[in-house]
Design a protein around this motif. Structure first.
Motif, PDB file in Angstrom:
ATOM      1  N   SER A  33       0.841  -1.202   0.000  1.00 13.21           N
ATOM      2  CA  SER A  33       0.000   0.000   0.000  1.00 13.21           C
ATOM      3  C   SER A  33       0.872   1.247   0.000  1.00 13.21           C
ATOM      4  CB  SER A  33      -0.926   0.017   1.225  1.00 13.21           C
ATOM      5  OG  SER A  33      -1.785  -1.094   1.233  1.00 13.21           O
ATOM      6  N   VAL A  34       1.955   1.226   0.788  1.00  8.54           N
ATOM      7  CA  VAL A  34       2.874   2.363   0.859  1.00  8.54           C
ATOM      8  C   VAL A  34       3.600   2.552  -0.472  1.00  8.54           C
ATOM      9  CG1 VAL A  34       4.944   3.268   1.986  1.00  8.54           C
ATOM     10  CG2 VAL A  34       3.159   2.177   3.350  1.00  8.54           C
ATOM     11  N   LEU A  35       4.107   1.460  -1.049  1.00 11.45           N
ATOM     12  CA  LEU A  35       4.830   1.559  -2.321  1.00 11.45           C
ATOM     13  C   LEU A  35       3.912   2.032  -3.446  1.00 11.45           C
ATOM     14  CD1 LEU A  35       7.091  -1.624  -2.218  1.00 11.45           C
ATOM     15  CD2 LEU A  35       7.666   0.720  -1.590  1.00 11.45           C
ATOM     16  N   ALA A  36       2.682   1.533  -3.446  1.00 16.16           N
ATOM     17  CA  ALA A  36       1.724   1.969  -4.466  1.00 16.16           C
ATOM     18  C   ALA A  36       1.441   3.465  -4.336  1.00 16.16           C
ATOM     19  CB  ALA A  36       0.432   1.171  -4.356  1.00 16.16           C
ATOM     20  N   GLY A  37       1.364   3.961  -3.099  1.00 13.20           N
ATOM     21  CA  GLY A  37       1.168   5.387  -2.886  1.00 13.20           C
ATOM     22  C   GLY A  37       2.305   6.202  -3.456  1.00 13.20           C
ATOM     23  N   CYS A  38       3.537   5.726  -3.295  1.00 15.53           N
ATOM     24  CA  CYS A  38       4.704   6.421  -3.851  1.00 15.53           C
ATOM     25  C   CYS A  38       4.677   6.418  -5.378  1.00 15.53           C
ATOM     26  CB  CYS A  38       5.986   5.768  -3.358  1.00 15.53           C
ATOM     27  SG  CYS A  38       6.315   6.021  -1.608  1.00 15.53           S
ATOM     28  N   LEU A  39       4.373   5.259  -5.960  1.00 14.25           N
ATOM     29  CA  LEU A  39       4.353   5.160  -7.428  1.00 14.25           C
ATOM     30  C   LEU A  39       3.279   6.067  -8.032  1.00 14.25           C
ATOM     31  CD1 LEU A  39       4.795   1.297  -7.690  1.00 14.25           C
ATOM     32  CD2 LEU A  39       6.453   3.013  -8.432  1.00 14.25           C
ATOM     33  N   LYS A  40       2.110   6.075  -7.441  1.00 13.94           N
ATOM     34  CA  LYS A  40       1.028   6.894  -7.986  1.00 13.94           C
ATOM     35  C   LYS A  40       1.329   8.378  -7.833  1.00 13.94           C
ATOM     36  CE  LYS A  40      -3.958   7.560  -7.976  1.00 13.94           C
ATOM     37  NZ  LYS A  40      -5.267   7.151  -7.410  1.00 13.94           N
ATOM     38  N   ASN A  41       1.958   8.742  -6.727  1.00 13.97           N
ATOM     39  CA  ASN A  41       2.243  10.155  -6.459  1.00 13.97           C
ATOM     40  C   ASN A  41       3.404  10.690  -7.273  1.00 13.97           C
ATOM     41  OD1 ASN A  41       3.942  12.213  -4.596  1.00 13.97           O
ATOM     42  ND2 ASN A  41       1.741  12.489  -4.221  1.00 13.97           N
ATOM     43  N   LYS A  42       4.416   9.850  -7.524  1.00 13.76           N
ATOM     44  CA  LYS A  42       5.660  10.354  -8.109  1.00 13.76           C
ATOM     45  C   LYS A  42       5.882   9.958  -9.563  1.00 13.76           C
ATOM     46  CE  LYS A  42       7.859  10.666  -3.610  1.00 13.76           C
ATOM     47  NZ  LYS A  42       9.072  10.448  -2.788  1.00 13.76           N
ATOM     48  N   LEU A  43       4.983   9.144 -10.128  1.00 11.34           N
ATOM     49  CA  LEU A  43       5.131   8.733 -11.525  1.00 11.34           C
ATOM     50  C   LEU A  43       3.935   9.184 -12.349  1.00 11.34           C
ATOM     51  CD1 LEU A  43       6.515   5.089 -11.181  1.00 11.34           C
ATOM     52  CD2 LEU A  43       7.799   7.176 -11.641  1.00 11.34           C
ATOM     53  N   LYS A  44       3.573  10.418 -12.211  1.00  7.64           N
ATOM     54  CA  LYS A  44       2.363  10.900 -12.896  1.00  7.64           C
ATOM     55  C   LYS A  44       2.478  10.795 -14.412  1.00  7.64           C
ATOM     56  CE  LYS A  44       0.719  13.998  -9.256  1.00  7.64           C
ATOM     57  NZ  LYS A  44       1.630  13.571  -8.203  1.00  7.64           N
ATOM     58  N   ARG A  45       3.639  11.101 -14.968  1.00  8.10           N
ATOM     59  CA  ARG A  45       3.800  11.056 -16.428  1.00  8.10           C
ATOM     60  C   ARG A  45       4.171   9.672 -16.935  1.00  8.10           C
ATOM     61  NH1 ARG A  45       7.860  15.827 -17.886  1.00  8.10           N
ATOM     62  NH2 ARG A  45       8.951  14.880 -16.120  1.00  8.10           N
ATOM     63  N   VAL A 182       7.663  10.798   1.951  1.00 11.77           N
ATOM     64  CA  VAL A 182       6.824   9.643   1.602  1.00 11.77           C
ATOM     65  C   VAL A 182       5.356  10.062   1.598  1.00 11.77           C
ATOM     66  CG1 VAL A 182       6.119   7.311   2.260  1.00 11.77           C
ATOM     67  CG2 VAL A 182       8.493   8.039   2.600  1.00 11.77           C
ATOM     68  N   PRO A 183       4.671   9.960   0.462  1.00 13.19           N
ATOM     69  CA  PRO A 183       3.250  10.333   0.414  1.00 13.19           C
ATOM     70  C   PRO A 183       2.383   9.320   1.153  1.00 13.19           C
ATOM     71  CG  PRO A 183       3.929   9.371  -1.671  1.00 13.19           C
ATOM     72  CD  PRO A 183       5.170   9.507  -0.844  1.00 13.19           C
ATOM     73  N   PRO A 184       1.111   9.627   1.370  1.00 11.75           N
ATOM     74  CA  PRO A 184       0.214   8.685   2.047  1.00 11.75           C
ATOM     75  C   PRO A 184       0.073   7.383   1.251  1.00 11.75           C
ATOM     76  CG  PRO A 184      -0.757  10.873   1.980  1.00 11.75           C
ATOM     77  CD  PRO A 184       0.447  10.914   1.083  1.00 11.75           C
ATOM     78  N   PRO A 185      -0.264   6.295   1.907  1.00 13.48           N
ATOM     79  CA  PRO A 185      -0.433   5.013   1.210  1.00 13.48           C
ATOM     80  C   PRO A 185      -1.581   5.038   0.202  1.00 13.48           C
ATOM     81  CG  PRO A 185      -0.271   4.697   3.589  1.00 13.48           C
ATOM     82  CD  PRO A 185      -0.437   6.156   3.368  1.00 13.48           C
ATOM     83  N   LEU A 243      -8.011  10.019   7.196  1.00  5.48           N
ATOM     84  CA  LEU A 243      -9.243  10.493   6.574  1.00  5.48           C
ATOM     85  C   LEU A 243      -9.622   9.625   5.370  1.00  5.48           C
ATOM     86  CD1 LEU A 243      -8.832  14.380   6.824  1.00  5.48           C
ATOM     87  CD2 LEU A 243     -10.181  12.849   8.277  1.00  5.48           C
ATOM     88  N   ALA A 244      -8.621   9.150   4.634  1.00  2.00           N
ATOM     89  CA  ALA A 244      -8.900   8.242   3.515  1.00  2.00           C
ATOM     90  C   ALA A 244      -9.493   6.929   4.029  1.00  2.00           C
ATOM     91  CB  ALA A 244      -7.622   7.974   2.726  1.00  2.00           C
ATOM     92  N   LEU A 245      -8.993   6.453   5.156  1.00  6.44           N
ATOM     93  CA  LEU A 245      -9.527   5.232   5.744  1.00  6.44           C
ATOM     94  C   LEU A 245     -10.949   5.440   6.249  1.00  6.44           C
ATOM     95  CD1 LEU A 245      -6.412   3.898   7.686  1.00  6.44           C
ATOM     96  CD2 LEU A 245      -7.373   3.017   5.562  1.00  6.44           C
ATOM     97  N   ARG A 246     -11.203   6.595   6.819  1.00  3.63           N
ATOM     98  CA  ARG A 246     -12.563   6.877   7.280  1.00  3.63           C
ATOM     99  C   ARG A 246     -13.539   6.848   6.108  1.00  3.63           C
ATOM    100  NH1 ARG A 246     -14.602  12.703   9.320  1.00  3.63           N
ATOM    101  NH2 ARG A 246     -14.230  13.042   7.100  1.00  3.63           N
ATOM    102  N   GLU A 247     -13.139   7.446   4.982  1.00  8.42           N
ATOM    103  CA  GLU A 247     -14.003   7.453   3.803  1.00  8.42           C
ATOM    104  C   GLU A 247     -14.266   6.039   3.290  1.00  8.42           C
ATOM    105  OE1 GLU A 247     -15.618  10.095   2.427  1.00  8.42           O
ATOM    106  OE2 GLU A 247     -14.896  11.051   4.265  1.00  8.42           O
ATOM    107  N   ALA A 248     -13.321   5.135   3.556  1.00  8.76           N
ATOM    108  CA  ALA A 248     -13.477   3.740   3.122  1.00  8.76           C
ATOM    109  C   ALA A 248     -14.240   2.909   4.146  1.00  8.76           C
ATOM    110  CB  ALA A 248     -12.111   3.126   2.862  1.00  8.76           C
TER     111      ALA A 248
END
Length: 396
Positions: A33-45, A182-185, A243-248
């Protein structure tokens, strides 16, 4: 140059965490979950699509079929596989089928997790000699691996990795991740885990403020396994994650910190104040479990004013939802504790336990009853200690 790179193409990244029948838990594999958060946040292009498959949280039925079918449907160009304790036999069984499924595609495999970190040679020699191994914390490494592979650049300047080159394994230096970057998961897969009643994890820190126990593998996971490698995440990241977990729909949380109230006392107070304000402002009711050391609760070496502050912190945590404490007692024998290089005495552990019992907080004991050097006197002391506190040891 890297092998089988895909110049000028965007990546389709699949992250999967394997499982072991020897550890029958239904829980989130927080690392992916943490690694996926990094990839999504830092590999936008560079990112075309991202998918997470958490086999640990989905029950045991038809795991292999589920995994391979989702690989076939998703058609990844990069596959990241987390190999936790006990899952190596599953990897040996399923990986040849995965390679056969992907035989007509150019793709890169990245392995991480406990076994690749501790035994990278086994993965490279017995599973896939063309793979990249991430050792230790992988947030920065996995992003750079993807970027270099897409641009056909060498692995030379990426830390925390190893790989085979001309039949020789190359080991790069291990470093700690800068947690402030490190961005959120990634939490887009979390609703399905909630439906499965999976245990959901949150991090506020990494490492241990003691880090001297003789049985601890911190020196393998971290760089040197020292107390100064205990670090805290920014509170802003924690807020976004909660807050993301609360929404889920998540209300039950396990803080994955090994040392929840370790380190600087002021930072501990700031963490509790933050949680109080967040739950009040957002009307967020949560129930949570934590792991603590005995000295986080009581030590005869600390001043009275600090002891009062620590007990106040624990009361405040209980009031906002603290449900259970995993307490690293490890032994009720003075000589065994000395052999383990623990920082507390049996009497200090009993005092900490009594305070938690008075608070009405459940306790799960971390306890190592036997070790290769233990004797009957130590075992008797352990039995007395457990019976005296009226607690039961966790069973496998």
């Amino acid at each position: 140059m890297t092998q089988n790179c895909l110049p000028q193409r965007k990546a389709r990244i699949l992250l999967v965490s394997l499982f072991s029948k020897d550890f029958p838990m239904v829980c989130e594999s927080h690392g992916i979950s943490v690694l996926a958060g990094c990839l999504k946040n830092k590999l936008k292009r560079e990112l075309n699509a991202l998918q997470v498959i958490d086999l640990y949280a989905l029950g045991y039925e038809q795991k292999e079929e589920l995994f391979l079918q989702q690989v076939s449907n998703f058609q990844p160009t990069i596959i990241g596989i987390s190999v936790p304790y006990g899952s190596y036999s599953y990897l040996k069984d399923v990986y040849p089928k995965l390679k056969n499924l992907m035989k007509n595609q150019e793709y890169l495999t990245i392995f991480g997790g406990a076994i690749p970190t501790y035994l990278p040679e086994i993965i490279l020699n017995e599973i896939d000699s063309s793979a990249i191994i991430v050792r230790g914390e992988g947030e920065e490494a996995i992003v750079k691996i993807v970027q270099n592979w897409l641009n056909c650049k060498p692995w030379a300047h990426i830390q925390n990795i190893c790989y085979k080159e001309e039949n020789e394994i190359k080991y790069h230096d291990k470093v700690l991740t800068d947690l402030s970057k490190v961005p959120p998961p990634y939490r887009e897969h979390i609703r399905r885990l909630v439906e499965q009643k999976a245990q959901i994890f949150v991090e506020t820190s990494r490492g241990c403020s003691w880090a001297k126990c003789t049985f601890c593998p911190r020196g393998l996971l971290d760089v040197k396994g020292m107390p100064n490698e205990h670090r805290r995440f920014p509170l802003e990241r924690l807020e976004k994650d909660l807050l993301a977990l609360r929404e889920a729909g998540v209300q039950d949380i396990t803080f994955a910190d090994e040392d929840f109230l370790g380190g600087d006392l002021l930072q501990c107070e700031q963490l509790v104040t933050f949680l109080e304000e967040l739950t009040k402002r957002e009307k967020f009711k949560m129930r949570f479990d934590v792991s603590m050391t005995v000295q986080s609760i009581y030590s005869s070496k600390i001043e009275k004013y600090e002891l009062k502050k620590r007990r106040d912190i624990l009361r405040r945590l209980r009031d906002i939802g603290l449900r259970k404490v995993f307490l690293g007692v490890e032994s009720g024998s003075p000589t065994q504790l000395a052999r383990y290089n623990k920082s507390h005495t049996p009497d200090e552990a009993i005092t900490a336990i009594r305070f938690l019992q008075k608070l009405g907080v459940a306790i799960e004991l971390g306890f190592i009853m036997f070790d290769p050097l233990c004797n009957m006197s130590e075992i008797e002391e352990n039995i007395y200690s457990v019976s005296y506190t009226h607690l039961t040891l966790p069973t496998k």
